[in-house]
Design a protein around this motif. Structure first.
Motif, PDB file in Angstrom:
ATOM      1  N   THR A  27     -15.020 -23.749  17.170  1.00  0.00           N
ATOM      2  CA  THR A  27     -16.132 -22.838  17.407  1.00  0.00           C
ATOM      3  C   THR A  27     -15.651 -21.619  18.169  1.00  0.00           C
ATOM      4  N   GLY A  28     -16.485 -20.626  18.239  1.00  0.00           N
ATOM      5  CA  GLY A  28     -16.144 -19.430  18.992  1.00  0.00           C
ATOM      6  C   GLY A  28     -15.357 -18.419  18.178  1.00  0.00           C
ATOM      7  N   PHE A  29     -14.678 -17.542  18.882  1.00  0.00           N
ATOM      8  CA  PHE A  29     -13.910 -16.473  18.249  1.00  0.00           C
ATOM      9  C   PHE A  29     -12.704 -16.133  19.106  1.00  0.00           C
ATOM     10  N   GLY A  30     -11.793 -15.393  18.527  1.00  0.00           N
ATOM     11  CA  GLY A  30     -10.606 -14.958  19.240  1.00  0.00           C
ATOM     12  C   GLY A  30     -10.363 -13.476  19.054  1.00  0.00           C
ATOM     13  N   ILE A  31      -9.613 -12.912  19.969  1.00  0.00           N
ATOM     14  CA  ILE A  31      -9.188 -11.516  19.882  1.00  0.00           C
ATOM     15  C   ILE A  31      -7.670 -11.523  19.716  1.00  0.00           C
ATOM     16  N   VAL A  32      -7.191 -10.914  18.656  1.00  0.00           N
ATOM     17  CA  VAL A  32      -5.749 -10.855  18.410  1.00  0.00           C
ATOM     18  C   VAL A  32      -5.106  -9.995  19.490  1.00  0.00           C
ATOM     19  N   ILE A  33      -4.148 -10.591  20.213  1.00  0.00           N
ATOM     20  CA  ILE A  33      -3.481  -9.843  21.287  1.00  0.00           C
ATOM     21  C   ILE A  33      -2.022  -9.522  20.962  1.00  0.00           C
ATOM     22  N   MET A  45      -3.734 -15.144  20.096  1.00  0.00           N
ATOM     23  CA  MET A  45      -5.083 -14.691  20.381  1.00  0.00           C
ATOM     24  C   MET A  45      -5.543 -15.176  21.735  1.00  0.00           C
ATOM     25  N   ARG A  46      -6.542 -14.507  22.250  1.00  0.00           N
ATOM     26  CA  ARG A  46      -7.259 -14.944  23.440  1.00  0.00           C
ATOM     27  C   ARG A  46      -8.567 -15.504  22.880  1.00  0.00           C
ATOM     28  N   TRP A  47      -8.817 -16.821  23.083  1.00  0.00           N
ATOM     29  CA  TRP A  47      -9.932 -17.515  22.433  1.00  0.00           C
ATOM     30  C   TRP A  47     -11.098 -17.725  23.392  1.00  0.00           C
ATOM     31  N   PHE A  48     -12.308 -17.600  22.855  1.00  0.00           N
ATOM     32  CA  PHE A  48     -13.533 -17.744  23.645  1.00  0.00           C
ATOM     33  C   PHE A  48     -14.512 -18.684  22.947  1.00  0.00           C
ATOM     34  N   ASN A  49     -14.877 -19.779  23.609  1.00  0.00           N
ATOM     35  CA  ASN A  49     -15.943 -20.684  23.192  1.00  0.00           C
ATOM     36  C   ASN A  49     -16.402 -21.463  24.411  1.00  0.00           C
ATOM     37  N   GLU A  50     -17.302 -22.409  24.233  1.00  0.00           N
ATOM     38  CA  GLU A  50     -17.836 -23.140  25.387  1.00  0.00           C
ATOM     39  C   GLU A  50     -16.768 -23.895  26.166  1.00  0.00           C
ATOM     40  N   GLY A  51     -15.865 -24.558  25.462  1.00  0.00           N
ATOM     41  CA  GLY A  51     -14.892 -25.421  26.122  1.00  0.00           C
ATOM     42  C   GLY A  51     -13.578 -24.773  26.517  1.00  0.00           C
ATOM     43  N   LYS A  52     -13.161 -23.731  25.812  1.00  0.00           N
ATOM     44  CA  LYS A  52     -11.840 -23.144  26.045  1.00  0.00           C
ATOM     45  C   LYS A  52     -11.936 -21.630  26.206  1.00  0.00           C
ATOM     46  N   THR A  53     -12.676 -21.184  27.179  1.00  0.00           N
ATOM     47  CA  THR A  53     -12.864 -19.753  27.388  1.00  0.00           C
ATOM     48  C   THR A  53     -11.605 -19.111  27.951  1.00  0.00           C
ATOM     49  N   ASN A  54     -11.229 -18.000  27.339  1.00  0.00           N
ATOM     50  CA  ASN A  54     -10.104 -17.176  27.776  1.00  0.00           C
ATOM     51  C   ASN A  54      -8.768 -17.919  27.741  1.00  0.00           C
ATOM     52  N   ARG A  55      -8.569 -18.736  26.741  1.00  0.00           N
ATOM     53  CA  ARG A  55      -7.297 -19.459  26.552  1.00  0.00           C
ATOM     54  C   ARG A  55      -6.483 -18.792  25.452  1.00  0.00           C
ATOM     55  N   GLU A  56      -5.165 -18.864  25.576  1.00  0.00           N
ATOM     56  CA  GLU A  56      -4.297 -18.348  24.515  1.00  0.00           C
ATOM     57  C   GLU A  56      -4.166 -19.388  23.417  1.00  0.00           C
ATOM     58  N   PHE A  57      -4.105 -18.896  22.187  1.00  0.00           N
ATOM     59  CA  PHE A  57      -4.072 -19.759  21.008  1.00  0.00           C
ATOM     60  C   PHE A  57      -3.239 -19.059  19.946  1.00  0.00           C
ATOM     61  N   THR A  58      -2.385 -19.792  19.248  1.00  0.00           N
ATOM     62  CA  THR A  58      -1.578 -19.199  18.181  1.00  0.00           C
ATOM     63  C   THR A  58      -1.961 -19.828  16.849  1.00  0.00           C
ATOM     64  N   ALA A  59      -1.809 -19.059  15.769  1.00  0.00           N
ATOM     65  CA  ALA A  59      -2.185 -19.546  14.442  1.00  0.00           C
ATOM     66  C   ALA A  59      -1.430 -18.775  13.361  1.00  0.00           C
ATOM     67  N   LYS A  60      -1.460 -19.338  12.164  1.00  0.00           N
ATOM     68  CA  LYS A  60      -0.911 -18.673  10.989  1.00  0.00           C
ATOM     69  C   LYS A  60      -2.013 -17.844  10.334  1.00  0.00           C
ATOM     70  N   GLU A  61      -1.617 -16.931   9.475  1.00  0.00           N
ATOM     71  CA  GLU A  61      -2.575 -16.017   8.860  1.00  0.00           C
ATOM     72  C   GLU A  61      -3.638 -16.738   8.032  1.00  0.00           C
ATOM     73  N   TYR A  62      -3.251 -17.757   7.267  1.00  0.00           N
ATOM     74  CA  TYR A  62      -4.222 -18.438   6.410  1.00  0.00           C
ATOM     75  C   TYR A  62      -5.254 -19.243   7.208  1.00  0.00           C
ATOM     76  N   GLU A  63      -4.986 -19.503   8.489  1.00  0.00           N
ATOM     77  CA  GLU A  63      -5.914 -20.253   9.327  1.00  0.00           C
ATOM     78  C   GLU A  63      -7.026 -19.385   9.918  1.00  0.00           C
ATOM     79  N   LEU A  64      -6.949 -18.071   9.698  1.00  0.00           N
ATOM     80  CA  LEU A  64      -7.881 -17.145  10.324  1.00  0.00           C
ATOM     81  C   LEU A  64      -8.681 -16.356   9.305  1.00  0.00           C
ATOM     82  N   LYS A  65      -9.836 -15.883   9.748  1.00  0.00           N
ATOM     83  CA  LYS A  65     -10.632 -14.935   8.968  1.00  0.00           C
ATOM     84  C   LYS A  65     -11.308 -13.986   9.947  1.00  0.00           C
TER      85      LYS A  65
END
Length: 71
Positions: A27-33, A45-65
């Motif tokens: 859930t939530g959204f991220g900002i590509v940093i 990315m810096r990810w924002f949702n209820e459980g993991k606010t302002n956490r760094e997260f990495t992903a591959k291109e096909y995992e994102l939209k």
């Protein structure tokens, strides 16, 4: 060339939700940093949702939209 630019809002795609290593980021959204073309998970990315606010997260291109705001 990267699909997402730095500062763009993203969320997990259906393929990204199926991956077990994305647990807690469904859930939530991220900002590509950062983008590193040579890394296994090139988008940081810096990810924002209820459980993991302002956490760094990495992903591959096909995992994102692009994130679309709900009206």
């Amino acid at each position: 060339m990267s699909k997402f630019k730095i500062g763009q809002l993203v969320t997990l795609s259906s393929a990204g939700m199926k991956n077990e290593h994305n647990c807690g980021y469904y859930t939530g959204f991220g900002i590509v940093i950062e983008y590193f073309s040579y890394r296994r998970f090139p988008y940081k990315m810096r990810w924002f949702n209820e459980g993991k606010t302002n956490r760094e997260f990495t992903a591959k291109e096909y995992e994102l939209k692009r994130y679309k705001a709900k009206k």
